[in-house]
Design an enzyme around this catalytic site. Sequence first.
Site, mmCIF file in Angstrom:
data_model
loop_
_atom_site.group_PDB
_atom_site.id
_atom_site.type_symbol
_atom_site.label_atom_id
_atom_site.label_comp_id
_atom_site.label_asym_id
_atom_site.label_seq_id
_atom_site.Cartn_x
_atom_site.Cartn_y
_atom_site.Cartn_z
ATOM 1 N N ASP A 32 26.785 28.024 -23.308
ATOM 2 C CA ASP A 32 26.803 29.410 -22.805
ATOM 3 C C ASP A 32 27.838 30.254 -23.558
ATOM 4 O O ASP A 32 28.865 29.740 -23.998
ATOM 5 C CB ASP A 32 27.122 29.395 -21.299
ATOM 6 C CG ASP A 32 26.742 30.704 -20.634
ATOM 7 O OD1 ASP A 32 25.966 31.478 -21.221
ATOM 8 O OD2 ASP A 32 27.238 30.949 -19.511
ATOM 9 N N HIS A 49 23.265 34.103 -30.982
ATOM 10 C CA HIS A 49 22.339 32.970 -30.861
ATOM 11 C C HIS A 49 22.256 32.193 -32.181
ATOM 12 O O HIS A 49 22.179 30.969 -32.183
ATOM 13 C CB HIS A 49 20.959 33.447 -30.417
ATOM 14 C CG HIS A 49 20.958 34.050 -29.031
ATOM 15 N ND1 HIS A 49 21.586 33.452 -27.965
ATOM 16 C CD2 HIS A 49 20.412 35.205 -28.544
ATOM 17 C CE1 HIS A 49 21.423 34.201 -26.882
ATOM 18 N NE2 HIS A 49 20.724 35.274 -27.207
ATOM 19 N N LEU A 143 21.347 8.355 -32.320
ATOM 20 C CA LEU A 143 21.701 9.366 -31.314
ATOM 21 C C LEU A 143 20.412 9.895 -30.698
ATOM 22 O O LEU A 143 19.473 10.257 -31.412
ATOM 23 C CB LEU A 143 22.466 10.538 -31.938
ATOM 24 C CG LEU A 143 22.798 11.670 -30.965
ATOM 25 C CD1 LEU A 143 23.973 11.296 -30.059
ATOM 26 C CD2 LEU A 143 23.113 12.967 -31.697
HETATM 27 C C1 IPE Z 1 22.425 28.860 -18.670
HETATM 28 O O1 IPE Z 1 23.036 30.010 -19.152
HETATM 29 C C2 IPE Z 1 21.272 28.489 -19.525
HETATM 30 C C3 IPE Z 1 21.601 28.106 -20.889
HETATM 31 C C4 IPE Z 1 22.795 27.973 -21.407
HETATM 32 C C5 IPE Z 1 20.474 27.829 -21.725
HETATM 33 P P1 IPE Z 1 22.713 31.444 -18.544
HETATM 34 O O2 IPE Z 1 23.577 32.400 -19.278
HETATM 35 O O3 IPE Z 1 21.256 31.689 -18.550
HETATM 36 O O4 IPE Z 1 23.190 31.263 -17.029
HETATM 37 P P2 IPE Z 1 23.649 32.319 -15.956
HETATM 38 O O5 IPE Z 1 22.563 33.372 -15.877
HETATM 39 O O6 IPE Z 1 24.949 32.898 -16.424
HETATM 40 O O7 IPE Z 1 23.812 31.541 -14.696
HETATM 41 C C1 IPE Z 2 23.635 31.134 -24.020
HETATM 42 O O1 IPE Z 2 24.301 32.317 -24.279
HETATM 43 C C2 IPE Z 2 22.269 31.099 -24.646
HETATM 44 C C3 IPE Z 2 21.171 31.192 -23.691
HETATM 45 C C4 IPE Z 2 21.291 31.254 -22.405
HETATM 46 C C5 IPE Z 2 19.827 31.235 -24.239
HETATM 47 P P1 IPE Z 2 24.029 33.640 -23.451
HETATM 48 O O2 IPE Z 2 22.962 34.423 -24.120
HETATM 49 O O3 IPE Z 2 23.795 33.329 -22.013
HETATM 50 O O4 IPE Z 2 25.423 34.377 -23.638
HETATM 51 P P2 IPE Z 2 26.251 35.199 -22.559
HETATM 52 O O5 IPE Z 2 26.363 34.344 -21.333
HETATM 53 O O6 IPE Z 2 25.465 36.440 -22.287
HETATM 54 O O7 IPE Z 2 27.567 35.456 -23.220
HETATM 55 MG MG MG Z 3 25.001 33.127 -20.404
#
Ligand code: IPE
Ligand code: IPE
Ligand code: MG
Length: 254
Positions: A32, A49, A143
Amino acid sequence: MPARTEAASPAGEVAERAAADTPPCHVAIIMDGNGRWAAAHGLPRVAGHRAGAQAVRRTVETAIRHGVSWITLYAFSSENWRRPAGEVLDLTGLLRHYLRNEVRELKGEGVRLRFIGDRDRFEPDIVADLAHAEADTAGNSRLNLTLALSYGGRAEIAAAARTAARAALQGRLDPETIDEASFSGLLSTAAMPDPDLIIRTSGEQRLSNFLLWQSAYAELLFLDVLWPDFGPAHFAEAMAEYARRERRFGARPA
Ligand code: IPE
Ligand code: IPE
Ligand code: MG
């Protein structure tokens, strides 16, 4: 964190150190913070990303070096489809790119790829690439890398319940025989051990629907680093923290 019990005897100390040096068998990571990383650098979210995909590559190499044999990465949740169409397109485009460009190298490194989640929600070409990547790396065992894609823990448990109910209705399953082990066998993770350690980056402290059944006794670690910045030092820190944890599984402390 529960205090670690000190071993009383020198022999016990040796045993304790040996246990502490054993890496977790299965590490699962909620990757995240890509969006916040991009914002902090004045870049569009897609750049976060992209940088996140590079962190995946680093992490796979680091996990191999630490002797971890299972790693599961939460890449896209079933709820992430709710994001703006443009971001979903960027993410699926990156997935397509990752599958076309990384699988050969992963295969060469002895990585076996698996995917969990509702893969049929992706475009047919991606669905085909996923199946091909799994088949192409099925002979590897150095792995085990699982990517959770369009994955949601509740949806997974509901699907397993549907499978069991269908089998019971058709007379192929006696409901009285359903237990934790047999139910686990109906989940998409049937072939995998439960995670020993779940790491979430970005400072958020929640599971966001990740491995709900499987995380029953996982150690949880929330790190204040955004996923694109996650590197070998963070992984090593996580291994050290895991080694300090005392796992009890409900039993009395030693
Ligand atoms: C959780 O992250 C899903 C992934 C890392 C793929 P999100 O950014 O979607 O989660 P929330 O919305 O903060 O709970
Ligand atoms: C995690 O990063 C990737 C996915 C959930 C696909 P985020 O896109 O959730 O990044 P933040 O949480 O907005 O910083
Ligand atoms: Mg996120």
